[in-house]
Design a protein around this motif. Sequence first.
Motif, PDB file in Angstrom:
ATOM      1  N   SER A 191      85.418 -70.620  46.749  1.00  0.00           N
ATOM      2  CA  SER A 191      84.215 -71.203  47.347  1.00  0.00           C
ATOM      3  C   SER A 191      84.100 -70.811  48.821  1.00  0.00           C
ATOM      4  CB  SER A 191      84.247 -72.725  47.224  1.00  0.00           C
ATOM      5  OG  SER A 191      85.372 -73.266  47.885  1.00  0.00           O
ATOM      6  N   LEU A 192      82.862 -70.818  49.327  1.00  0.00           N
ATOM      7  CA  LEU A 192      82.630 -70.691  50.767  1.00  0.00           C
ATOM      8  C   LEU A 192      82.976 -72.036  51.376  1.00  0.00           C
ATOM      9  CD1 LEU A 192      81.464 -68.747  52.963  1.00  0.00           C
ATOM     10  CD2 LEU A 192      79.281 -69.941  52.644  1.00  0.00           C
TER      11      LEU A 192
ATOM     12  N   ARG B 232      85.429 -67.236  52.948  1.00  0.00           N
ATOM     13  CA  ARG B 232      85.507 -67.097  51.494  1.00  0.00           C
ATOM     14  C   ARG B 232      86.381 -65.893  51.166  1.00  0.00           C
ATOM     15  NH1 ARG B 232      80.410 -68.050  48.124  1.00  0.00           N
ATOM     16  NH2 ARG B 232      79.428 -66.510  49.474  1.00  0.00           N
TER      17      ARG B 232
ATOM     18  N   ARG C  24      83.126 -77.639  51.058  1.00  0.00           N
ATOM     19  CA  ARG C  24      82.514 -76.538  50.316  1.00  0.00           C
ATOM     20  C   ARG C  24      81.034 -76.424  50.658  1.00  0.00           C
ATOM     21  NH1 ARG C  24      86.037 -78.086  45.787  1.00  0.00           N
ATOM     22  NH2 ARG C  24      87.531 -76.385  45.463  1.00  0.00           N
TER      23      ARG C  24
ATOM     24  N   ASP D 113      79.649 -72.610  45.839  1.00  0.00           N
ATOM     25  CA  ASP D 113      80.719 -72.405  44.862  1.00  0.00           C
ATOM     26  C   ASP D 113      80.109 -71.893  43.564  1.00  0.00           C
ATOM     27  OD1 ASP D 113      83.455 -72.562  43.940  1.00  0.00           O
ATOM     28  OD2 ASP D 113      82.797 -74.228  42.694  1.00  0.00           O
TER      29      ASP D 113
END
Length: 471
Positions: free
Chosen positions: A392-393, A436, A463, A466
Amino acid sequence: MITPVLLCGGSGTRLWPVSRKSYPKQFTRLIGNQSLFQASAQRLASVGFGAPVVVTGSDFRFVVGEQLLEAGVDPGTILIEPSARNTGPAILAAALHMSRTDPDALMLVAPSDHVMPDPEAFRAAVATAVPAARAGRIVTFGIRPTHAETGYGWLELGEDPAPGSPVPLRRFVEKPDAAQAAAMLAAGSYLWNAGIFLFSARVLLEAFEAHCPALLEPVAAAVERARPDLGFLRLDPDAWAGAEDISIDYAVMERAGNLSVVPFSGGWSDLGGWDAIWREMSPDADGMAVLGPVTAIDCRNSLLRSESEGLELVGIGLRDMIAVAMPDAVLIADRSRGQEVKLAVTALREKGARQAEAFARDHRPWGWFETLAAADRFQVKRIVVRPGGVLSLQSHMHRSEHWVVVCGTARITLNGEERLLSENESVYIPLGAVHRLENPGKLPMVLIEVQTGSYLGEDDITRYEDVYARP
């Protein structure tokens, strides 16, 4: 066409430390080169069977899809239970889902953690049950007992079985004590309850209406309000919360009058304890079953199993023992007391030991990671990202990270900028940076992560995006 319904909700505590809540026994390679779940799916991926309906928990939805594809089985429908509610609601949800398109669809309900060394014989047994199921019977499959087992429920036959056809089932028998089990074995009119059933969706719904109507409303609402989620079907959590936690046996089977049973003698085990694993591993002339880096000296009738290449397990003079070694936990037990392993899991849980439910290796939709070293204010992890896997970022409030790629290629996003890292290249992720990690290559990517900071828990993640739709 028969639709397999595979149940993947068990936690397998009796096979601790190899099976744990975070990655239970059905997804583990306990016997052979496949997981029990994969072997179960392939057993029913044959002529006359359709794509499966799998009922599992949210934590395992990606594992289910990945293992089915790896085994070459059409994933079919994967129903996600918002919480564990036992086999009654799980099977009812599958029946309600299937009845939308075909109320008379035949369902073969089976646990996903059993061993059957002769799948063709089992499929032949299923074929003998089809006419009875189409005629409105609920057909269960009973295993010819080979010993006085106290870890299984039993089935009492209503009459002597004729070869190749179902017979009426007189009653279910709860797990017996040793004396009762021995008496049933000697009687010859009892079978082990395998928990496998064949029926039409319509017949099962009628059985719930007659014997457990209170379960219909919440489960029907959960199915009706289910929503797609990345190729899965997630049952509505609010409605599902109102469903009683009850097994299919208590809800329906012990009350229904239209039950038949097909005796099956082709070999079967639910691997309900380490003693069962010992039997399935085909012990040698000394009664020894070993796996992994193991050295046994003057040992008899014992199981020695090391699940770590770097951990050599040595037994000297052991008799009737179980020894199972994992990187973070070791089980030593008398083989006759294998059913008590679940008591150890309860004791570990009560003392707050992480090993009670979780492994050192944590599986994620994109791959897995494991902790190599940890102390106050630092932690070292190995992270493996499968091809195409994307983390995820995210950002962290309490830690910074240093990544070193040791195998493959990593695509890094750091505060909006992308770059590629190859083997032996590194990047620093400052505290609070939005970042990420993904693997754009065709081989697994491995990196070493060094975390430093005041708090290193997995919940220190914010997050932003995602691809797996995790919160």
